[in-house]
Structures are given as C-alpha cells and as structure tokens.
Design a protein around this motif. Sequence first.
Motif, PDB file in Angstrom:
ATOM      1  N   PHE A  18       0.814  -1.216   0.000  1.00  0.00           N
ATOM      2  CA  PHE A  18       0.000   0.000   0.000  1.00  0.00           C
ATOM      3  C   PHE A  18       0.851   1.272   0.000  1.00  0.00           C
ATOM      4  CE2 PHE A  18      -3.310  -3.023   1.004  1.00  0.00           C
ATOM      5  CZ  PHE A  18      -4.384  -2.492   0.294  1.00  0.00           C
ATOM      6  N   ASN A  19       2.076   1.194   0.524  1.00  0.00           N
ATOM      7  CA  ASN A  19       3.018   2.306   0.343  1.00  0.00           C
ATOM      8  C   ASN A  19       3.219   2.581  -1.145  1.00  0.00           C
ATOM      9  OD1 ASN A  19       5.571   2.090   3.001  1.00  0.00           O
ATOM     10  ND2 ASN A  19       3.520   2.920   3.006  1.00  0.00           N
ATOM     11  N   PHE A  20       3.463   1.514  -1.903  1.00  0.00           N
ATOM     12  CA  PHE A  20       3.748   1.672  -3.334  1.00  0.00           C
ATOM     13  C   PHE A  20       2.498   2.028  -4.121  1.00  0.00           C
ATOM     14  CE2 PHE A  20       4.515   0.250  -7.681  1.00  0.00           C
ATOM     15  CZ  PHE A  20       5.721   0.906  -7.944  1.00  0.00           C
ATOM     16  N   ALA A  21       1.335   1.567  -3.656  1.00  0.00           N
ATOM     17  CA  ALA A  21       0.086   1.849  -4.377  1.00  0.00           C
ATOM     18  C   ALA A  21      -0.165   3.346  -4.519  1.00  0.00           C
ATOM     19  CB  ALA A  21      -1.088   1.193  -3.650  1.00  0.00           C
ATOM     20  N   ALA A  22       0.361   4.139  -3.586  1.00  0.00           N
ATOM     21  CA  ALA A  22       0.174   5.591  -3.651  1.00  0.00           C
ATOM     22  C   ALA A  22       0.770   6.181  -4.932  1.00  0.00           C
ATOM     23  CB  ALA A  22       0.803   6.251  -2.431  1.00  0.00           C
ATOM     24  N   TYR A  23       1.776   5.515  -5.491  1.00  0.00           N
ATOM     25  CA  TYR A  23       2.412   5.984  -6.730  1.00  0.00           C
ATOM     26  C   TYR A  23       1.394   6.147  -7.864  1.00  0.00           C
ATOM     27  CZ  TYR A  23       4.859   5.498 -11.198  1.00  0.00           C
ATOM     28  OH  TYR A  23       5.282   5.672 -12.494  1.00  0.00           O
ATOM     29  N   HIS A  42       0.755   6.937   4.463  1.00  0.00           N
ATOM     30  CA  HIS A  42       2.189   7.064   4.766  1.00  0.00           C
ATOM     31  C   HIS A  42       2.994   7.213   3.480  1.00  0.00           C
ATOM     32  CE1 HIS A  42       6.157   4.911   5.690  1.00  0.00           C
ATOM     33  NE2 HIS A  42       6.239   6.071   6.302  1.00  0.00           N
ATOM     34  N   GLY A  43       2.659   6.405   2.476  1.00  0.00           N
ATOM     35  CA  GLY A  43       3.353   6.505   1.194  1.00  0.00           C
ATOM     36  C   GLY A  43       3.134   7.853   0.528  1.00  0.00           C
ATOM     37  N   THR A  44       1.893   8.365   0.570  1.00  0.00           N
ATOM     38  CA  THR A  44       1.603   9.644  -0.094  1.00  0.00           C
ATOM     39  C   THR A  44       2.401  10.790   0.511  1.00  0.00           C
ATOM     40  OG1 THR A  44      -0.247  10.233   1.379  1.00  0.00           O
ATOM     41  CG2 THR A  44      -0.777   8.914  -0.554  1.00  0.00           C
ATOM     42  N   ASN A  45       2.642  10.748   1.814  1.00  0.00           N
ATOM     43  CA  ASN A  45       3.327  11.857   2.473  1.00  0.00           C
ATOM     44  C   ASN A  45       4.836  11.665   2.496  1.00  0.00           C
ATOM     45  OD1 ASN A  45       4.016  13.937   4.591  1.00  0.00           O
ATOM     46  ND2 ASN A  45       1.792  14.124   4.619  1.00  0.00           N
ATOM     47  N   ASP A  46       5.305  10.521   2.978  1.00  0.00           N
ATOM     48  CA  ASP A  46       6.739  10.354   3.227  1.00  0.00           C
ATOM     49  C   ASP A  46       7.569  10.182   1.963  1.00  0.00           C
ATOM     50  OD1 ASP A  46       5.799  10.351   5.874  1.00  0.00           O
ATOM     51  OD2 ASP A  46       7.507   9.157   6.495  1.00  0.00           O
ATOM     52  N   LEU A  54      10.385  -0.976  -0.226  1.00  0.00           N
ATOM     53  CA  LEU A  54      11.374  -2.002   0.119  1.00  0.00           C
ATOM     54  C   LEU A  54      11.845  -1.834   1.557  1.00  0.00           C
ATOM     55  CD1 LEU A  54      13.474  -2.058  -3.178  1.00  0.00           C
ATOM     56  CD2 LEU A  54      11.978  -3.879  -2.312  1.00  0.00           C
ATOM     57  N   GLY A  55      11.999  -0.576   1.988  1.00  0.00           N
ATOM     58  CA  GLY A  55      12.393  -0.322   3.368  1.00  0.00           C
ATOM     59  C   GLY A  55      11.329  -0.782   4.352  1.00  0.00           C
ATOM     60  N   THR A  56      10.081  -0.537   4.007  1.00  0.00           N
ATOM     61  CA  THR A  56       8.981  -0.968   4.874  1.00  0.00           C
ATOM     62  C   THR A  56       8.976  -2.484   5.028  1.00  0.00           C
ATOM     63  OG1 THR A  56       7.609   0.934   4.272  1.00  0.00           O
ATOM     64  CG2 THR A  56       6.464  -0.992   5.135  1.00  0.00           C
ATOM     65  N   MET A  57       9.285  -3.200   3.954  1.00  0.00           N
ATOM     66  CA  MET A  57       9.325  -4.662   4.016  1.00  0.00           C
ATOM     67  C   MET A  57      10.419  -5.161   4.952  1.00  0.00           C
ATOM     68  SD  MET A  57       8.484  -6.179   0.242  1.00  0.00           S
ATOM     69  CE  MET A  57       8.610  -7.836   0.891  1.00  0.00           C
ATOM     70  N   SER A  58      11.440  -4.331   5.167  1.00  0.00           N
ATOM     71  CA  SER A  58      12.525  -4.727   6.073  1.00  0.00           C
ATOM     72  C   SER A  58      12.122  -4.603   7.537  1.00  0.00           C
ATOM     73  CB  SER A  58      13.763  -3.851   5.819  1.00  0.00           C
ATOM     74  OG  SER A  58      14.180  -3.973   4.479  1.00  0.00           O
ATOM     75  N   GLY A  59      11.075  -3.819   7.802  1.00  0.00           N
ATOM     76  CA  GLY A  59      10.555  -3.707   9.160  1.00  0.00           C
ATOM     77  C   GLY A  59      11.459  -2.899  10.081  1.00  0.00           C
ATOM     78  N   GLY A  60      10.965  -2.631  11.270  1.00  0.00           N
ATOM     79  CA  GLY A  60      11.713  -1.905  12.295  1.00  0.00           C
ATOM     80  C   GLY A  60      11.196  -2.380  13.642  1.00  0.00           C
ATOM     81  N   TRP A  61      11.599  -3.595  14.025  1.00  0.00           N
ATOM     82  CA  TRP A  61      10.918  -4.297  15.110  1.00  0.00           C
ATOM     83  C   TRP A  61      11.052  -3.624  16.472  1.00  0.00           C
ATOM     84  CZ3 TRP A  61       7.968  -6.452  12.130  1.00  0.00           C
ATOM     85  CH2 TRP A  61       8.394  -7.104  10.976  1.00  0.00           C
TER      86      TRP A  61
END
Length: 335
Positions: free
Chosen positions: A50-55, A192-196, A234-241
């Motif tokens: 969904f981050n990428f869908a904003a594109y 998040h994708g639309t803004n960041d 891709l960064g989102t897929m890496s996570g930030g646990w």
Amino acid sequence: MVTTLLVFVVALALIFDYTNGFHDAANSIATIVSTKVLTPFQAVLMAAIFNFAAYFFIKDHKVANTVAKIVHEEFITLHVILAGLIAAITWNLTTWWFGIPSSSSHTLIGGFAGAGITNAILLGAHGFSAVNAHYILTIIAYIVLAPFIGLFMAYFITILILHLCKRAKPVSAERWFKRLQLVSAAALSFAHGTNDAQKVMGILYVALVASKIINSGAPMPEWIPLACYSAISLGTMSGGWKIVKTMGSKITKITPLEGVAAETAGAITLFITERLAIPVSTTHTITGSIIGVGLTKRVSAVRWGVTINLVWAWIITIPMSALIAGLVFMLVRHW
C-alpha cells in the motif's frame, strides 16, 4: 550535466528513503501486529504494497514541492544536499538502533535546512536567510499540531464506535474489528506513502535543478516518484521491530477496536495534510492517535513516561539533524 557527485547524491537519497521505510514501518503495522490480526511478516508485506500503491494515485506531488522550497535556490548546491542526506541517515539509524520513533521527515528537513544555513554563513550571508521561513514555521507548527489532531480524532472516533456498538456481542464485535483493522491499516500505509515518499522526491528534484539538468519549475521527471515509492516500500518490508514494540505496546495496550480508531485517525490526518502540501511526521501523527485511544479508557492507561521520552526525541530531531548537517557540509564542501 550528470556528475559522479550527482549519482552519489541520488543513490544516497534513495538509501535514505529506504531507511525511512524500515524506520517508519512501525507507524503502519504496530497496532495490527500488537492486536495479533497479522503476523509481523504479513503486516510489513501489506504495508509495503500500500506504500507503493500511492504511486498510481498521487500525481501532483504537493508535499515534494514544499520540501523543494525549504532552502532558497541560491544557497542549494549538491554538497548542501549531500550533507543534509548524510545527517538524516545518521540520525535515522541512531534513533532506529535505540528504538526511538523519531520523525524521518523532520530529520531530512532539519538536515537540508542545516546544510543550507551553514552554506549561507560561509558565503557571508545571514544564516537564516537561506531558509524559507513560511515553510519552516509551518513544519515546526505541525510538530505540535499533527499529534494533537491525531489524538483528538482518535479519541472521538473511539467514543463514536463504542456508542454505536454498545449493544454488540463482545466476541462478534472483536471479530469484525479485526477484519476492519485490515482496511484501516491499509489506509494508513497508503497515506504514509503519499506523504513520506514525496519528501525525498523534493530533494531529488532540487538536486537535478542544482545540477542544471532541469530548470526550476520544470515538471518532475517520472523516474523520481517511481524510484522513491519503490525505495520506501522495500524499506517498509525490512521492518523496524524495536520501534514496533515501542509503538504497539509501550505507549498503551491496544485492542482491535482501538487499532481501527487509531489507524483511521492517523490516515485521515495524513490525507488532509498531504492535500494541504504540509510535510508532517507520520510518526508523530500515529503516536498521537494511539494516545487518543488510550485516553478513552483513563488517563493512567497511557504510559506517560514513555510518551515524554518520545516528545523529547521529536523536539531535538530538527536541531540535531541541522547541526550534524552543518558539520558534514564543512567537511564535504570542497569534494
């Protein structure tokens, strides 16, 4: 003219976008993971999609235009952009390591502004003449406003849901809210994708202008948004646990109902600010929203000690990033 320095700056900008993704993954997935609606892997995969869908939906790039105007054009060089990016990545990785959900947006803006101010001083101008006061003051104002907007919106959404569902059976209601949380988490990831992603678009755009590859005011090359949305996804897929743990459990205990309310409030706030061309912090917004749902139970349901530590991180992010960028600029300006 394409130079080695420009290629390096573009690469570094996309690396920052990648770190932004895994640093801010917690914003989108913390509540849905903490309520066990999705596993961590399922959650980051959904968030990345969904981050990428904003594109495909955001084409006017209003936030990117704002970021591009933070430093006046006469004080922008590739070295200024390079220093700002190095500072932003350094602060992002430092706060990620310690599990502090600081703002990737504000560290990028602080780094860019700090390097521009330092350049102005070295050129003999007044330092703050390098930055556009209107945009900087608006961004600083929303450090305070964004979490409060998220807080109040989440509070009232939670109260409304509780009122509408007061006669529902608890087991049935929880099952429905777990389903609804898939929708609210997806909306938050999209917002998040639309803004960041747009913040790095603005940086890449001014890098091309500074290199005289495009003229100021020219349309943004299509490869910039495609590259930025790809990198942040891709960064989102890496996570930030570590940050997921802070956001999902340390501020307040979250139920599926509260997860829906917090994510919906965060998404609405981000959609509004994107339309207003204001580069706000997704981290600040969702943190405020989580506090808002906690307050519907009782004030003591929010762990205020953790919250105060987060606020201190928010306060120092822009000045620390600006200071680091200024020091880096003085080191790299002759490269």
